[in-house]
Write a protein that holds these residues in place. Structure first.
Motif, PDB file in Angstrom:
ATOM      1  N   PHE A  37       2.431  -8.921   2.790  1.00 48.73           N
ATOM      2  CA  PHE A  37       3.050  -8.263   3.744  1.00 48.73           C
ATOM      3  C   PHE A  37       3.998  -8.714   4.564  1.00 48.73           C
ATOM      4  N   ILE A  91     -10.905  -8.600   0.379  1.00 54.38           N
ATOM      5  CA  ILE A  91      -9.580  -8.345   0.607  1.00 54.38           C
ATOM      6  C   ILE A  91      -9.161  -8.114   2.141  1.00 54.38           C
ATOM      7  N   THR A 274      -0.510   7.339  -7.911  1.00 50.51           N
ATOM      8  CA  THR A 274      -1.493   8.270  -8.255  1.00 50.51           C
ATOM      9  C   THR A 274      -1.107   8.850  -9.686  1.00 50.51           C
ATOM     10  N   SER A 278       0.212   1.784 -13.074  1.00 49.50           N
ATOM     11  CA  SER A 278       0.476   0.646 -13.581  1.00 49.50           C
ATOM     12  C   SER A 278       1.840   0.396 -13.645  1.00 49.50           C
ATOM     13  N   SER A 287     -11.104  -3.796 -15.778  1.00 46.55           N
ATOM     14  CA  SER A 287     -12.093  -4.930 -15.596  1.00 46.55           C
ATOM     15  C   SER A 287     -13.506  -4.773 -15.630  1.00 46.55           C
TER      16      SER A 287
ATOM     17  N   PRO B 100      -5.476  11.212  -2.251  1.00 41.70           N
ATOM     18  CA  PRO B 100      -4.825  10.172  -3.128  1.00 41.70           C
ATOM     19  C   PRO B 100      -5.291   8.717  -2.888  1.00 41.70           C
ATOM     20  N   ARG B 103      -7.949   7.144  -5.445  1.00 43.80           N
ATOM     21  CA  ARG B 103      -7.243   6.390  -6.662  1.00 43.80           C
ATOM     22  C   ARG B 103      -6.876   4.817  -6.316  1.00 43.80           C
ATOM     23  N   LEU B 104      -6.875   4.635  -4.914  1.00 44.75           N
ATOM     24  CA  LEU B 104      -6.333   3.241  -4.520  1.00 44.75           C
ATOM     25  C   LEU B 104      -7.587   2.621  -3.990  1.00 44.75           C
ATOM     26  N   GLY B 106      -8.521  -1.542  -2.157  1.00 45.45           N
ATOM     27  CA  GLY B 106      -7.987  -2.951  -1.577  1.00 45.45           C
ATOM     28  C   GLY B 106      -6.452  -2.778  -1.160  1.00 45.45           C
ATOM     29  N   HIS B 107      -5.648  -3.789  -1.956  1.00 44.10           N
ATOM     30  CA  HIS B 107      -4.532  -3.953  -1.325  1.00 44.10           C
ATOM     31  C   HIS B 107      -3.401  -2.658  -1.501  1.00 44.10           C
ATOM     32  N   TYR B 108      -3.700  -1.933  -2.283  1.00 41.26           N
ATOM     33  CA  TYR B 108      -2.810  -0.859  -2.422  1.00 41.26           C
ATOM     34  C   TYR B 108      -2.960   0.400  -1.732  1.00 41.26           C
ATOM     35  N   LEU B 111      -1.379  -1.150   1.329  1.00 39.55           N
ATOM     36  CA  LEU B 111       0.011  -0.791   1.299  1.00 39.55           C
ATOM     37  C   LEU B 111       0.663   0.652   1.457  1.00 39.55           C
ATOM     38  N   THR B 112      -0.162   1.646   1.029  1.00 35.77           N
ATOM     39  CA  THR B 112       0.248   2.982   0.916  1.00 35.77           C
ATOM     40  C   THR B 112       0.083   3.446   2.569  1.00 35.77           C
ATOM     41  N   ARG B 350     -12.606  -9.297  -5.666  1.00 38.36           N
ATOM     42  CA  ARG B 350     -11.408  -8.729  -6.647  1.00 38.36           C
ATOM     43  C   ARG B 350     -11.758  -7.247  -6.777  1.00 38.36           C
ATOM     44  N   ARG B 351     -12.303  -6.523  -5.504  1.00 44.87           N
ATOM     45  CA  ARG B 351     -12.814  -5.286  -5.787  1.00 44.87           C
ATOM     46  C   ARG B 351     -11.784  -4.468  -6.393  1.00 44.87           C
ATOM     47  N   GLY B 352     -10.595  -4.675  -5.778  1.00 41.61           N
ATOM     48  CA  GLY B 352      -9.257  -3.846  -6.087  1.00 41.61           C
ATOM     49  C   GLY B 352      -9.090  -3.511  -7.541  1.00 41.61           C
ATOM     50  N   GLU B 353      -9.610  -4.691  -8.368  1.00 38.88           N
ATOM     51  CA  GLU B 353      -9.083  -4.516  -9.676  1.00 38.88           C
ATOM     52  C   GLU B 353      -9.671  -3.434 -10.460  1.00 38.88           C
ATOM     53  N   SER B 354     -10.821  -2.769 -10.203  1.00 40.67           N
ATOM     54  CA  SER B 354     -11.296  -1.819 -11.093  1.00 40.67           C
ATOM     55  C   SER B 354     -10.702  -0.664 -10.957  1.00 40.67           C
ATOM     56  N   LYS B 356      -7.049  -0.754  -9.774  1.00 46.99           N
ATOM     57  CA  LYS B 356      -5.486  -0.843  -9.905  1.00 46.99           C
ATOM     58  C   LYS B 356      -4.938  -0.841 -11.427  1.00 46.99           C
ATOM     59  N   PRO B 357      -3.767  -0.915 -11.268  1.00 46.85           N
ATOM     60  CA  PRO B 357      -3.183  -1.042 -12.810  1.00 46.85           C
ATOM     61  C   PRO B 357      -3.526  -2.106 -13.566  1.00 46.85           C
TER      62      PRO B 357
END
Lengths: 289, 357
Positions: A37, A91, A274, A278, A287, B100, B103-104, B106-108, B111-112, B350-354, B356-357
């Motif tokens: 950020f 995080i 959404t 990716s 994962s 929305p 579907r996101l 952690g970091h995403y 960010l949003t 790394r919780r966001g990874e499940s 995230k893209p």
């Protein structure tokens, strides 16, 4: 029709700036899976440093490259001091550190270089080119951005250091086993990101003028660009950055007006995340749980 | 349990004292502490207890503030009626934005929501809504006087009114996070897949938590608008969201008493730092935020309740009590967060990874 072409070309020119900041974000994301950020504030700070060198009487390009080098050093230092200890933190802590970094660097910019809006010189001739469609600075900055992108590509593709950095990002454990110094590779990634940010800052400052909050909006578009192209794909981020520049310009001119340009970045971010999280060129990561 | 009641009644009495002692600006500052505390409480419910990171709660604060201001100026609604309306409006917005956010992670999500916070002032300024929002100029609203002929100045009354609303909100939040839904929220935070396997409806709990969180911050925005008697788009810049986030981290993300510490922090530290230099508040915020995350990852609230637990726990041990943890105030909340913050557990890190893209 002429207006449309004009908008697209100037969209590509601003898109080049977003593309470089997106690229800087992707560099850090690939290495550490963190979204930085503070990237925008780091770039602003680097631009101030370059301006200081110019005001000391250095020729533009000498100041430019010295600024890039100093930014590289600052990036490495930030990684070693602040980010390294956060390597395994959850995080929320990582986001907190980045937000803290954003606040600190923003205040330091204001503290050292003062809050007044400053002009920043452009190294390119101030004349319209290609039949008036593009200004000298737009063409020059797009060229510099593309040059940076090619240089980064060649570095990662054709040097052993680049190979080592890719290995460290892709599989830290195996990379360490074959003798890559993973920690330093991450620090180098941060340095490169800071250096790329410095280039982007110097290219955008002549257009939007320099003040401590210069990059706030640009960072948002860069996020949108990086996500649109795929946050783990450098090429995707670059294309995404250019695309967001064009979308922003066209949307601002024909769709929603200039007052809602930032909202458009939000819409792009939400729709990419959404609909196709990716991104256009990113890999889908699965994962295990 | 009785022990805890006594503490809270004492705290409440202590909170009423300033009405008699202070006046004018100092009382206004205390009102703002109460307002920020409720706003941060809303964030704590979402971020600390449910693990959805938001950097954009300034947006809900702004929506709450504008709901109150528009109702009071355009529709002549009494100020106290606007609070429940704004709660409903903000809960609605929170629910919609929570969709929305499902579907996101952690970091995403950070960010949003960050993008949301950046976009809000622009939307508020926009000419489509200008008739209601007053555009760049904002709206001026009247400060309410004390009702029933009470011998209080309007500052004193506003402080008591905000305090009253805040007490209700705190009691509700306290019960929420300690009950069945609160356990579900924490289970999702700590391991979403395991929580789902236990039969928790992830989507339902997460979107509703988002709605409740937005409702809290929105009500805080309403109270803040009444206290300041003015709303304008630039008061709700991204810096407001970051300020609330700093308050949350300073107080401790998953600590309800910590939200008060965080509110005191964000109200008074900038005032003190401002005397040094214009740049100082941001720098102080940033440095303290980073220092807190390194030194006290559970925040001031977590740290203090840890001390409390230690004190109570050692006394219990002395008299042969076998359940020292249950004697503490936080009942595992602080403990949970401590575990998830300090361990190098890859699932958490790394919780966001499940998603995230």
């Amino acid at each position: 029709m002429e207006g449309l072409i004009h908008q697209i070309i100037s969209g590509i020119a601003t898109g080049g700036i977003y593309a470089s900041v997106s690229l800087a974000l992707v560099m850090i994301y690939q290495a550490t899976h963190h979204i930085n950020f503070a990237q925008g504030e780091m770039a602003t700070f680097s631009t101030y440093i370059t301006l200081t060198f110019i005001n000391m009487g250095m020729p533009y390009w000498a100041a430019f490259f010295l600024g890039v080098a100093v930014s590289f050093g600052i990036g490495v230092a930030i990684e070693r001091i602040l980010i390294r200890p956060m390597g395994n933190a959850p995080i929320l802590s990582a986001v907190g550190v980045f937000v803290g970094l954003l606040l600190v660097i923003n205040s330091l910019s204001g503290w050292f270089f003062d809050y007044t809006i400053k002009q920043f010189p452009s190294p390119f001739p101030d004349q319209a080119l290609l039949g008036g469609y593009i200004s000298g600075h737009q063409l020059g900055s797009t060229g510099v951005t593309l040059g940076v992108l090619v240089a980064v590509y060649l570095f990662f593709r054709h040097t052993s250091l680049g190979l080592a950095m890719r290995a460290a990002a892709l599989n830290p454990v195996s990379a360490r086993l074959v003798g890559v110094r993973v920690g330093w590779m991450l620090a180098l990634g941060w340095g490169l990101a800071a250096a790329i940010g410095s280039v982007a800052g110097c290219m955008v400052a002549p257009v939007v003028f320099l003040d401590p909050n210069m990059m706030a909006g640009i960072l948002l578009y860069a996020f949108a660009g990086a996500l649109l192209g795929g946050i783990d794909s450098p090429l995707g981020a670059v294309l995404g950055g250019f695309a967001v520049g064009v979308i922003e310009n066209l949307g601002g001119a024909y769709l929603v007006g200039t007052e809602l340009k930032l909202t458009m970045a939000l819409v792009i971010i939400v729709s990419v995340l959404t609909v196709r999280p990716s991104g256009l060129l990113g890999r889908t990561v699965q994962s295990r749980v | 349990m009785r022990n805890s009641w006594v503490t809270w009644v004492f705290v409440l009495l202590l909170a009423i004292v300033p009405t008699a002692v202070f006046s004018g600006y100092h009382l206004f500052q205390l009102t703002m502490v109460v307002v920020y505390a409720v706003a941060i409480l809303g964030m704590a419910i979402l971020v600390g207890f449910n693990g959805q990171i938001s950097l954009g709660h300034g947006a809900f604060y702004a929506i709450g503030a504008y709901t109150t201001a528009i109702l009071m100026t355009t529709f002549d609604v009494p100020y106290w009626v606007t609070i429940p309306i704004s709660a409903v409006v903000c809960a609605g917005f929170g629910f919609v934005i929570g969709l929305p956010a499902l579907r996101l992670a952690g970091h995403y999500l950070a960010l949003t929501t960050f993008a949301l916070a950046v976009a809000v002032p622009q939307v508020l300024k926009h000419r489509w809504f200008e008739d209601w929002t007053g555009g760049v100029q904002g709206l001026v609203i009247d400060k309410p006087d004390a009702p029933f002929g009470l011998p209080l100045s309007s500052d004193q009354w506003l402080y008591l009114f905000s305090l009253g609303v805040a007490v209700v909100m705190y009691v509700l939040a306290w019960n929420l996070v300690r009950g069945r839904i609160g356990r579900a929220m924490r289970a999702i935070r700590d391991h979403a897949t395991a929580a789902e396997a236990m039969g928790i409806n992830l989507a339902m709990v997460k979107t509703r938590t988002f709605a409740v969180s937005a409702m809290y911050t929105g009500v805080a925005g309403s109270l803040g608008a009444i206290a300041v008697a003015f709303v304008a788009p630039d008061s709700f810049s991204v810096f407001l969201s970051i300020t609330l986030f700093v308050g949350l981290c300073a107080g401790g993300a998953a600590s309800i008493p910590g939200t008060i510490v965080g509110a005191v922090f964000i109200e008074f530290v900038p005032n003190l730092a401002d005397k040094v230099s214009k740049a100082a508040p941001g720098a102080v915020y940033g440095v303290i935020l980073i220092a807190m995350l390194f030194l006290l990852p559970m925040g001031a609230g977590g740290f203090l309740s840890g001390l409390w637990r230690k004190a109570v726990g050692s006394r219990m041990a002395a008299i042969g009590e076998t359940r020292p943890v249950a004697a503490g105030h936080e009942v595992g909340v602080g403990v949970d967060l401590a575990g998830s913050l300090s361990t190098a557990d890859p699932v958490h890190a790394r919780r966001g990874e499940s998603v995230k893209p």
